[in-house]
Design a protein around this motif. Structure first.
Motif, short mmCIF file in Angstrom:
data_model
loop_
_atom_site.label_atom_id
_atom_site.label_comp_id
_atom_site.label_asym_id
_atom_site.label_seq_id
_atom_site.Cartn_x
_atom_site.Cartn_y
_atom_site.Cartn_z
N MET A 111 -11.18 -13.81 -6.07
CA MET A 111 -10.33 -12.92 -6.85
C MET A 111 -9.15 -13.69 -7.44
SD MET A 111 -11.79 -10.04 -6.93
CE MET A 111 -13.42 -10.64 -6.68
N ASN A 113 -1.54 -11.17 3.08
CA ASN A 113 -2.85 -10.64 3.47
C ASN A 113 -2.75 -9.89 4.78
OD1 ASN A 113 -4.65 -13.45 2.10
ND2 ASN A 113 -4.28 -11.43 1.24
N PHE A 139 -16.26 -6.06 4.34
CA PHE A 139 -17.14 -5.49 3.33
C PHE A 139 -18.57 -5.50 3.87
CE2 PHE A 139 -13.73 -7.61 0.73
CZ PHE A 139 -13.01 -6.45 0.54
N PHE A 156 -6.82 -5.78 9.14
CA PHE A 156 -6.76 -4.35 9.39
C PHE A 156 -7.22 -4.03 10.81
CE2 PHE A 156 -6.99 -4.88 4.89
CZ PHE A 156 -6.16 -3.90 4.39
N PHE A 162 -13.92 -13.93 -0.54
CA PHE A 162 -13.57 -12.87 -1.48
C PHE A 162 -12.18 -13.08 -2.12
CE2 PHE A 162 -12.20 -8.70 -2.92
CZ PHE A 162 -13.35 -8.14 -3.42
N GLY A 163 -11.19 -13.32 -1.27
CA GLY A 163 -9.82 -13.48 -1.77
C GLY A 163 -9.69 -14.65 -2.73
N ARG A 166 -16.63 -4.79 -7.44
CA ARG A 166 -17.15 -5.63 -6.37
C ARG A 166 -17.33 -4.90 -5.05
NH1 ARG A 166 -16.55 -11.17 -7.29
NH2 ARG A 166 -17.56 -11.32 -5.26
N VAL A 167 -16.60 -3.79 -4.86
CA VAL A 167 -16.68 -3.10 -3.57
C VAL A 167 -17.19 -1.66 -3.72
CG1 VAL A 167 -15.36 -2.31 -1.56
CG2 VAL A 167 -14.90 -4.55 -2.55
N ASN A 210 -2.28 -6.40 -5.06
CA ASN A 210 -3.07 -7.56 -5.44
C ASN A 210 -2.25 -8.68 -6.07
OD1 ASN A 210 -2.94 -5.49 -7.49
ND2 ASN A 210 -4.22 -6.81 -8.76
N LEU A 252 -21.26 -0.29 -2.96
CA LEU A 252 -21.42 0.60 -1.81
C LEU A 252 -21.90 1.97 -2.26
CD1 LEU A 252 -18.29 -0.35 0.30
CD2 LEU A 252 -20.68 -0.87 0.75
N ASP A 306 -15.58 4.35 3.55
CA ASP A 306 -14.31 4.01 4.17
C ASP A 306 -13.34 3.52 3.08
OD1 ASP A 306 -12.26 3.15 5.68
OD2 ASP A 306 -13.38 1.61 6.78
N THR A 352 -10.48 2.28 3.41
CA THR A 352 -9.78 1.03 3.74
C THR A 352 -10.43 -0.16 3.06
OG1 THR A 352 -10.12 1.96 5.95
CG2 THR A 352 -8.52 0.23 5.74
N LEU A 353 -11.74 -0.03 2.73
CA LEU A 353 -12.42 -1.16 2.08
C LEU A 353 -11.81 -1.45 0.72
CD1 LEU A 353 -16.10 -0.31 3.04
CD2 LEU A 353 -14.60 -2.06 4.02
N ALA A 406 -7.87 -8.35 -5.53
CA ALA A 406 -8.74 -7.75 -6.52
C ALA A 406 -7.93 -6.75 -7.35
CB ALA A 406 -9.91 -7.05 -5.84
N THR A 427 -8.73 -0.67 -0.08
CA THR A 427 -7.42 -1.21 0.23
C THR A 427 -7.53 -2.70 0.54
OG1 THR A 427 -6.98 0.92 1.26
CG2 THR A 427 -5.37 -0.80 1.62
N ALA A 428 -8.57 -3.05 1.32
CA ALA A 428 -8.76 -4.46 1.70
C ALA A 428 -9.02 -5.30 0.46
CB ALA A 428 -9.92 -4.58 2.69
N ALA A 429 -9.79 -4.77 -0.49
CA ALA A 429 -10.06 -5.53 -1.72
C ALA A 429 -8.77 -5.78 -2.48
CB ALA A 429 -11.06 -4.77 -2.59
N ALA A 430 -7.92 -4.75 -2.58
CA ALA A 430 -6.63 -4.92 -3.27
C ALA A 430 -5.78 -5.94 -2.53
CB ALA A 430 -5.90 -3.58 -3.36
N ASP A 431 -5.83 -5.89 -1.20
CA ASP A 431 -5.07 -6.84 -0.38
C ASP A 431 -5.52 -8.26 -0.67
OD1 ASP A 431 -3.15 -7.13 1.89
OD2 ASP A 431 -4.89 -8.12 2.79
N LEU A 432 -6.81 -8.42 -0.98
CA LEU A 432 -7.37 -9.75 -1.25
C LEU A 432 -7.38 -10.03 -2.76
CD1 LEU A 432 -10.17 -9.47 1.40
CD2 LEU A 432 -8.37 -11.20 1.40
N HIS A 437 -21.42 -4.85 2.56
CA HIS A 437 -22.51 -5.29 1.69
C HIS A 437 -22.45 -6.79 1.43
CE1 HIS A 437 -19.01 -4.60 -0.74
NE2 HIS A 437 -19.56 -5.13 -1.80
N PHE A 495 0.83 -1.21 0.00
CA PHE A 495 0.00 0.00 0.00
C PHE A 495 0.86 1.25 0.00
CE2 PHE A 495 -2.64 -2.93 2.83
CZ PHE A 495 -3.16 -3.58 1.73
N ARG A 542 -19.52 1.96 7.69
CA ARG A 542 -19.27 1.96 9.12
C ARG A 542 -18.74 3.30 9.57
NH1 ARG A 542 -17.06 -2.63 11.43
NH2 ARG A 542 -15.25 -1.39 11.85
#
Ligand SMILES: Nc1ncnc2c1ncn2[C@@H]1O[C@H](COP(=O)(O)OP(=O)(O)O)[C@@H](O)[C@H]1O
Ligand SMILES: [Mg+2]
Lengths: 355, 289
Positions: A110, A86, A95, A89, A106-107, B204-205, A81, B209, B184, B186-187, B196, B189-194, A97, A60, B289
């Motif tokens: 992807m 992983n 997520f 946080f 999810f991971g 997807r995120v 990505n 939202l 947020d 970070t969501l 995406a 960021t979290a997707a990229a971490d996973l 939704h 990041f 959130r």
């Protein structure tokens, strides 16, 4: 530690935020190697650069200088990505939704894994964190501790080479926190994944880690096992930050150091010149004032803590000291304030600090 | 440092018994209730009257002659009304879709790119049309489209669609941007971490939202387009009346409750999607959130 290639490695990583004179040096030449399967903790006060180091590993943030290696491969230029890393946080970042199950899978989705594998792995992960019953709920219908476990399952599901955890327990209350500490150790044991864990809580670090890296002001000051760090702190900062310690200055004269009071303390190794010494409070013993090797001190106060008493003392030159004296069943109580006593460090207690 | 200094007035206040500070209360003002009732009457009584007289059996829009649906039937069978209604719906649909798509891109561009030079200028440019008097925009478009008509010879509804899309963009933009700003980050960021990719993370995120904001923007744009008179009046060619401009034209002749019936239908047309949207978004749990 079994594998010669570190799971993750930082090589002279520098990270500057901002430009020119106003730049903040969040990481200053940080080099560290974490072995495969290790539980490694980054410990340091708030603002010392722990999160920045994790973000550099996750991708990041791009280091201003230096390199990040994953399993021996340079990944400094790879986007997040593409890194088999992983993150859990601090805010969980679930997520909102998606259901718990969709969050956890999810991971894997992807990564384009086959449907059957995604379903099986997700089931396994939900069982691992005991959330099978919650699979179809949304994150905001869960308690903080449950959200935490979803975040863990989500990060573990793709079986990353390294799991990064940024103060994951700091939002939990004390009881839940102790439970999750045990839970994390269990998860690491069962999955065999390398954990890089961030905390500012020294007790947590000592209790959980295989090795600890102590950070301050963007620098990695010392890396070692909890015992190493506690028993042989390399610097005054480490000695102060991990537990309580007495710091004394003196002049080394071969095997001993002469204190400002004129008394001498035995050194672990011969040296010369001005030295800073550290002695843990529980490694000081009360002795008669005339005993050889004991420092003369006056008791200034005492607090009974159950298993031991915390004694405050003053040396002849005014230096404040703390000693922890174990409670003896039926034994005499600790000396009253004003009593003259001798303070004798136990063998090997005196440490020389590299200021 | 300044804690002691800060707490001193508070302590002084606490030490003075019986003199509690009461916050300003609008409802406590004299005559508040009367004014409030008057305002609501002024807002809703005319609309209520309009709806009631749309069911009038007589030819008058002021004298009650009994209940009837004859004016709804008349409007339904009126060829001019049919054409205008279809035109209005087509233009509003196209304008809502196009302006929302553009506004979504604009909102992402202005909130997700970090700070860049000229960001405020772009923000201003997007929102300025809200401030420019519509009559000015109308005249300006009349002149420009007049030129284009002369060059291309094209006479279709395209001009109205373009014009409506343009003035709907800021209305669509505001709710989308508001939604993005409270989201947020970070969501993502979290997707990229996973694992995406940037597109997958968006798809997807971010997009799911953002959906309530996009829906709100689209609804707003649709209603604004459906309702527009001034700009439409300037841009339309002969025979391109929308429902509002057709109704305006009727005022030059004798008015019958047919106008009431059409107005009531338009009102329903705007209220139904808004109510549906409200109910749907309220039933779902909050998505940030
Ligand atoms: N995006 C950023 N921009 C500017 N300064 C930052 C940024 N992120 C972190 N810093 C600064 O870098 C230093 C280290 O921050 P951080 O890594 O978050 O510390 P920690 O996680 O140990 O509390 C702090 O001084 C912080 O203010
Ligand atoms: Mg941090």
């Amino acid at each position: 530690m079994s594998s010669p290639v570190p799971a993750v490695e930082a090589r002279s990583v520098v990270k500057l935020f901002g430009q020119g004179n106003a730049a903040v040096r969040a990481l200053d030449e940080v080099s560290v190697a974490v072995a495969a399967g290790e539980f490694f903790t980054l410990l340091g006060p708030s603002g010392c650069g722990k999160t920045t180091l994790l973000r550099c590993i996750a991708g990041f943030e791009t280091p201003t200088d230096g390199a990040i290696l994953l399993g021996g491969r340079d990944i400094t230029a790879e986007p997040p990505n593409r890194r088999r890393v992983n993150t859990v946080f601090q805010s969980y970042a679930l997520f909102p939704h998606l259901t718990v199950r969709e969050n956890v899978s999810f991971g894997l989705e992807m990564l384009g894994r086959p449907r059957a594998e995604i379903r099986d792995t997700t089931d396994r992960m939900l069982a691992l964190v005991q959330l099978d019953a919650m699979a179809d709920r949304r994150p905001d219908a869960l308690s903080g501790g449950q959200q935490q476990r979803v975040a863990l399952a989500r990060a573990l599901a793709p079986a990353p080479e390294v799991l990064l955890l940024d103060e994951p327990l700091s939002a939990l209350d004390l009881k839940l926190r102790k439970e999750m500490q045990a839970e994390l150790k269990r998860l690491q044991h069962e999955t065999g994944i390398t954990f890089v864990f961030v905390t500012h809580d020294q007790e947590e670090a000592l209790a959980m880690s295989d090795r600890i890296g102590v950070m301050s002001g963007g620098r990695l000051l010392q890396v070692g096992s909890p015992r190493d760090i506690y028993d042989r702190p390399a610097t005054r900062f480490v000695a102060d930050f991990i537990g309580e310690t007495n710091v004394l200055s003196g002049m080394a004269e071969g095997a001993v150091a002469r204190l400002p009071t004129g008394e001498t303390l035995a050194l672990p190794a011969a040296c010369s010149g001005p030295v800073t010494l550290a002695v843990r409070p529980e490694q000081l013993r009360l002795a008669p004032p005339w005993e050889d090797g004991a420092l003369r001190a006056t008791v200034t106060g005492a607090t009974y803590l159950g298993t031991d008493s915390r004694l405050r003392l003053r040396l002849a030159d005014g230096t404040e000291m703390v000693a922890r004296i174990p409670s003896v069943p039926g034994g005499e109580s600790v000396p009253a304030p004003g009593t003259e006593v001798g303070l004798a460090p136990v063998r090997g207690a005196v440490q020389v600090l590299a200021e | 440092m300044s804690e002691a200094a800060l707490s001193r007035p508070a302590m002084a206040a606490a030490a003075r018994p019986g003199r509690r500070v009461r916050p300003f209360s609008a409802t406590g003002l004299p005559g508040f209730t009367a004014v409030a009732v008057a305002v609501f009457l002024l807002l809703y009584l005319p609309i209520a009257a309009l709806i009631v007289y749309s069911f009038n059996a007589s030819n008058s829009i002021v004298n009650w002659g009994g209940f009837s649906l004859r004016w709804y039937e008349a409007a339904w069978n009126n060829r001019a009304v049919q054409d205008a209604a279809v035109r209005s719906l087509v233009i509003a649909t196209v304008a809502a879709l196009a302006s929302t798509a553009l506004a979504t891109l604009a909102a992402i561009g202005t909130t997700r790119q970090g700070r860049f030079r000229g960001r405020m200028a772009i923000w201003g440019t997007i929102n300025l049309p809200l401030m420019v008097p519509e009559i000015v925009t109308g005249v300006a478009l009349l002149i420009v489209f007049g030129q284009v008509r002369a060059w291309t010879g094209y006479q279709g509804l395209g001009y109205l669609m373009l014009a409506h899309t343009a003035f709907c963009i800021p209305f669509a933009y505001l709710p989308i941007r508001a939604r993005l700003e409270t989201m947020d980050r970070t969501l993502e960021t979290a997707a990229a971490d996973l694992y995406a990719s940037p597109w997958q993370a968006f798809r997807r995120v971010t997009l799911p939202l953002l959906a309530p904001g996009i829906a709100a923007g689209m609804m707003l744009a649709f209603v604004i387009s459906l309702d527009d008179v001034i700009i439409t009046e300037f841009v339309k060619s002969a025979g391109q009346d929308t429902l509002p401009t057709w109704m305006l034209g009727q005022f030059r002749r004798t008015l019958t409750p047919e106008v009431n019936a059409i107005s009531t239908a338009i009102l329903a047309l705007t209220l139904v999607p808004l109510t549906a949207f409200f109910l749907v978004t309220r039933r779902r749990p909050p998505t940030h959130r």
